[in-house]
Scaffold this motif. Structure first.
Motif, short mmCIF file in Angstrom:
data_model
loop_
_atom_site.label_atom_id
_atom_site.label_comp_id
_atom_site.label_asym_id
_atom_site.label_seq_id
_atom_site.Cartn_x
_atom_site.Cartn_y
_atom_site.Cartn_z
N ALA A 61 0.79 -1.23 0.00
CA ALA A 61 0.00 0.00 0.00
C ALA A 61 0.82 1.28 0.00
O ALA A 61 0.27 2.35 0.31
CB ALA A 61 -0.94 0.00 1.22
N GLU A 62 2.10 1.22 -0.36
CA GLU A 62 2.92 2.43 -0.35
C GLU A 62 3.68 2.52 -1.67
O GLU A 62 4.77 1.97 -1.82
CB GLU A 62 3.88 2.42 0.84
CG GLU A 62 3.15 2.42 2.18
CD GLU A 62 4.08 2.31 3.37
OE1 GLU A 62 5.25 2.74 3.26
OE2 GLU A 62 3.64 1.81 4.42
N LEU A 196 2.73 -1.32 -9.58
CA LEU A 196 1.49 -1.60 -10.30
C LEU A 196 0.31 -1.28 -9.39
O LEU A 196 0.21 -1.81 -8.28
CB LEU A 196 1.44 -3.06 -10.73
CG LEU A 196 2.57 -3.57 -11.62
CD1 LEU A 196 2.35 -5.04 -11.97
CD2 LEU A 196 2.70 -2.73 -12.88
N TYR A 197 -0.57 -0.41 -9.86
CA TYR A 197 -1.79 -0.03 -9.13
C TYR A 197 -2.87 -1.07 -9.45
O TYR A 197 -3.38 -1.13 -10.56
CB TYR A 197 -2.19 1.38 -9.56
CG TYR A 197 -3.58 1.83 -9.18
CD1 TYR A 197 -4.17 1.50 -7.96
CD2 TYR A 197 -4.31 2.64 -10.06
CE1 TYR A 197 -5.43 1.94 -7.63
CE2 TYR A 197 -5.58 3.10 -9.73
CZ TYR A 197 -6.14 2.75 -8.52
OH TYR A 197 -7.40 3.19 -8.20
N MET A 198 -3.23 -1.89 -8.43
CA MET A 198 -4.12 -3.02 -8.65
C MET A 198 -5.56 -2.78 -8.21
O MET A 198 -6.49 -3.26 -8.84
CB MET A 198 -3.57 -4.25 -7.92
CG MET A 198 -2.14 -4.61 -8.26
SD MET A 198 -1.86 -4.93 -10.01
CE MET A 198 -2.83 -6.41 -10.26
N SER A 199 -5.74 -2.03 -7.11
CA SER A 199 -7.10 -1.90 -6.58
C SER A 199 -7.19 -0.74 -5.60
O SER A 199 -6.20 -0.35 -4.98
CB SER A 199 -7.50 -3.19 -5.87
OG SER A 199 -8.82 -3.12 -5.35
N GLY A 216 -1.18 -2.21 -4.35
CA GLY A 216 -0.40 -2.64 -5.50
C GLY A 216 0.94 -3.18 -5.04
O GLY A 216 1.17 -3.40 -3.85
N PHE A 217 1.86 -3.35 -5.99
CA PHE A 217 3.15 -3.94 -5.64
C PHE A 217 4.21 -3.56 -6.66
O PHE A 217 3.93 -3.09 -7.76
CB PHE A 217 3.04 -5.47 -5.53
CG PHE A 217 2.70 -6.16 -6.83
CD1 PHE A 217 3.70 -6.71 -7.62
CD2 PHE A 217 1.37 -6.27 -7.27
CE1 PHE A 217 3.40 -7.35 -8.81
CE2 PHE A 217 1.07 -6.90 -8.46
CZ PHE A 217 2.08 -7.45 -9.23
N ASP A 218 5.46 -3.80 -6.26
CA ASP A 218 6.63 -3.54 -7.10
C ASP A 218 6.92 -4.80 -7.93
O ASP A 218 7.21 -5.85 -7.38
CB ASP A 218 7.82 -3.21 -6.21
CG ASP A 218 9.11 -3.02 -6.99
OD1 ASP A 218 9.08 -3.09 -8.23
OD2 ASP A 218 10.15 -2.79 -6.34
N PRO A 219 6.84 -4.70 -9.27
CA PRO A 219 7.03 -5.88 -10.13
C PRO A 219 8.46 -6.04 -10.66
O PRO A 219 8.70 -6.87 -11.52
CB PRO A 219 6.08 -5.59 -11.29
CG PRO A 219 6.23 -4.11 -11.46
CD PRO A 219 6.46 -3.53 -10.08
#
Length: 303
Positions: A61-62, A196-199, A216-219
């Motif tokens: 979330a950051e 990546l902005y997921m939700s 989201g998360f770092d891919p």
């Protein structure tokens, strides 16, 4: 009552008092170590739980925020603080971000949400969010299902691409969800996809900012493995199944492979002039600039 009887009674009372004092000292000497060990046990347990919660929140979330160090401070048998030093990597340039000071005691853990929540600068003509300590601008994502925002959907690509000798992060929000493969085909190679902005929650943003949490998360390492770790982290973060946004995301993507999962937006970093290629692209609904840094001769940009 004769003197000998009075003397005997006084002597008996002194013995009784002395026994009480000695017994009390013994009890205190026994209880103090037990209290100390018990207190430290529960304090250490809460400290460990808070450390995990802070790392977990950062992982889901950051956007583009990294934890540089996280240490326990002012610790005692009753509780203490955890200080989290954070920063942003803007295409190779490290930018300071707000430091969190969270607290814990035997029963509770309190994350420093005051600093996690950005401040708002709002006038008749201007609105933006900023990090409260560093005063750096916070990049905003726009959910494709929210049609009206109180200040409109901003696209700041034209402004950021005109900055000379700088690197920047930009939150790109799509006109509709896309797969990662579709996104990679649209983003120039000279820009980094760092998040990546997921939700996020779908709410009414027309009257003012609501402060919605994005997930989201770092891919960057391995997108498939990173996504699996993201799913595991979401489940751990919402172990009680109380977060409607997370539960909805998990349910809708339960049986999907990562290459089928749709993404709402991306955080990009790069040299400012490289963002010009994204101007007037139809797939971009909004573009919000976040932290920026001037390029210096002794730090080479990643791209």
């Amino acid at each position: 009552m004769d003197d000998s009887l009075k003397h005997s009674l006084k002597k008996a009372k002194r013995k009784q008092f002395l026994k009480i004092v000695i017994t009390s000292i013994i009890v205190v000497l026994i209880l103090l170590p037990i209290l100390y060990i018990t207190g430290n046990y529960f304090a250490a347990k809460s400290s460990s739980r808070l450390h995990e919660q802070l790392f977990l929140h950062n992982s889901i979330a950051e956007p583009n925020i990294q934890i540089d160090s996280q240490v326990t401070s002012n610790s005692s048998m009753f509780g203490g603080n955890i200080v989290t030093n954070r920063s942003k990597n803007i295409n190779g340039s490290i930018v300071q971000w707000s430091t969190l000071t969270s607290s814990y005691d035997w029963l509770r853990t309190n994350i420093d949400y005051n600093e996690l929540t950005p401040g708002f600068y709002w006038t008749d003509t201007e609105f933006y969010e900023y990090d409260k300590q560093t005063k750096n601008k916070v990049a905003t994502f726009y959910h494709p299902a929210i049609h009206r925002y109180h200040d409109g959907v901003q696209n700041e690509l034209g402004e950021v691409s005109q900055m000379k000798n700088h690197v920047a992060e930009v939150a790109i929000s799509f006109d509709q969800p896309y797969t990662l493969k579709e996104i990679q085909e649209k983003i120039p190679d000279n820009l980094n996809i760092v998040w990546l902005y997921m939700s996020s929650q779908i709410v009414d943003e027309s009257k003012g900012p609501v402060g919605v949490q994005v997930y989201g998360f770092d891919p960057s390492d391995s997108s498939k493995e990173a996504y699996n770790s993201f799913i595991d982290a979401l489940k751990e973060y919402d172990a009680n199944n109380q977060n409607e946004t997370i539960e909805k995301f998990l349910h809708s993507n339960k049986n999907k492979r990562f290459d089928e999962v749709k993404i709402l937006g991306v955080m990009l970093t790069g040299q400012t002039q490289n963002f010009k290629a994204l101007e007037k692209q139809d797939f971009i609904r909004g573009a919000s600039v976040g932290a920026t840094a001037q390029i210096v001769p002794y730090i080479k940009p990643e791209k």
